[in-house]
Structures are given as structure tokens and as C-alpha cells.
Design a protein around this motif. Structure first.
Motif, short mmCIF file in Angstrom:
data_model
loop_
_atom_site.label_atom_id
_atom_site.label_comp_id
_atom_site.label_asym_id
_atom_site.label_seq_id
_atom_site.Cartn_x
_atom_site.Cartn_y
_atom_site.Cartn_z
N ARG A 76 -9.45 -0.34 9.72
CA ARG A 76 -9.19 -0.88 8.38
C ARG A 76 -7.73 -0.66 7.98
O ARG A 76 -7.09 -1.56 7.44
N ASN A 79 -5.59 -3.12 9.90
CA ASN A 79 -5.73 -4.47 9.36
C ASN A 79 -4.93 -4.63 8.06
O ASN A 79 -4.24 -5.64 7.86
N ASP A 80 -4.98 -3.63 7.20
CA ASP A 80 -4.21 -3.66 5.95
C ASP A 80 -2.72 -3.69 6.24
O ASP A 80 -1.96 -4.43 5.62
N LYS A 81 -2.29 -2.88 7.18
CA LYS A 81 -0.86 -2.78 7.53
C LYS A 81 -0.34 -4.09 8.09
O LYS A 81 0.69 -4.61 7.66
N ARG A 83 -1.63 -7.11 7.87
CA ARG A 83 -1.72 -8.19 6.87
C ARG A 83 -0.50 -8.17 5.94
O ARG A 83 0.01 -9.23 5.56
#
Length: 105
Positions: A76, A79-81, A83
């Protein structure tokens, strides 16, 4: 060329040795180090090069707030990084367990 050893240390050695830039990096290893592998891959891949990251959907657990084991939290975070990372353009492909393709700008 085969290099055996802990991946973070091996990638650090490649960066330190200023090896020629790579066209492609594929990340599929221990999930808790995905962010570390991604950052190092960005140092090693050329502008226009591609970083492929496997298992980014993690069986759907990456999107399930009830799942908080160490691997899921790490995926997670990656994915945040990715994005939010303006150094790349990206596409997440819902193929298999999820594949992110990040092209270095």
C-alpha cells in the motif's frame, strides 16, 4: 552477470559503481522492501526506462483497509508513493496479482 546477495546492498553497489543505466527493472521480491527497491531502481534506470513492479494488488488486500499485515501495508505504501511520484508516468495493469509499469521521465 549474476550477483548473489541481499538485493538492497547489491543495488547500492551498482549505484555506487555508476554502472551504465538500465532500460528495464523488474521488482518482485520481499514486499517490505518494495519502496527501497523502487527508489534504487529509479537511480539505475535511464530516462524513458521502465520499472515493472509485480503483485501491487496483492490479491485485493492492498485495497482492503481491514488487511494490515506487514506485506500488505508495504505494498500500500509503495502504491501511494508511485501514484504521487512526479518522476514517473505510470499504469497499473490488473493482470494476475497486479502489475505497475512506471516510466521514468
Amino acid at each position: 552477470e549474476l550477483r548473489l546477495g541481499p538485493a538492497v546492498a547489491t543495488l547500492d553497489q551498482l549505484i555506487e559503481a555508476k554502472v551504465p543505466e538500465f532500460d528495464f527493472v523488474f521488482i518482485d521480491a520481499d514486499k517490505t522492501n518494495y519502496v527501497n527497491y523502487y527508489e534504487r531502481a529509479l537511480n539505475l534506470v535511464r530516462t524513458g526506462g521502465l520499472i515493472a513492479i509485480d503483485n501491487v494488488l496483492w490479491g485485493g488486500d492492498a485495497a482492503d483497509p481491514k488487511e494490515n499485515d506487514e506485506d500488505t501495508v508495504a505494498i500500500r505504501a509503495l502504491n501511494d508513493k508511485v501514484r504521487a511520484d512526479e518522476r514517473v508516468t505510470l499504469s497499473l495493469i490488473p493482470l494476475g496479482d497486479g502489475l505497475t509499469l512506471a516510466r521514468k521521465r
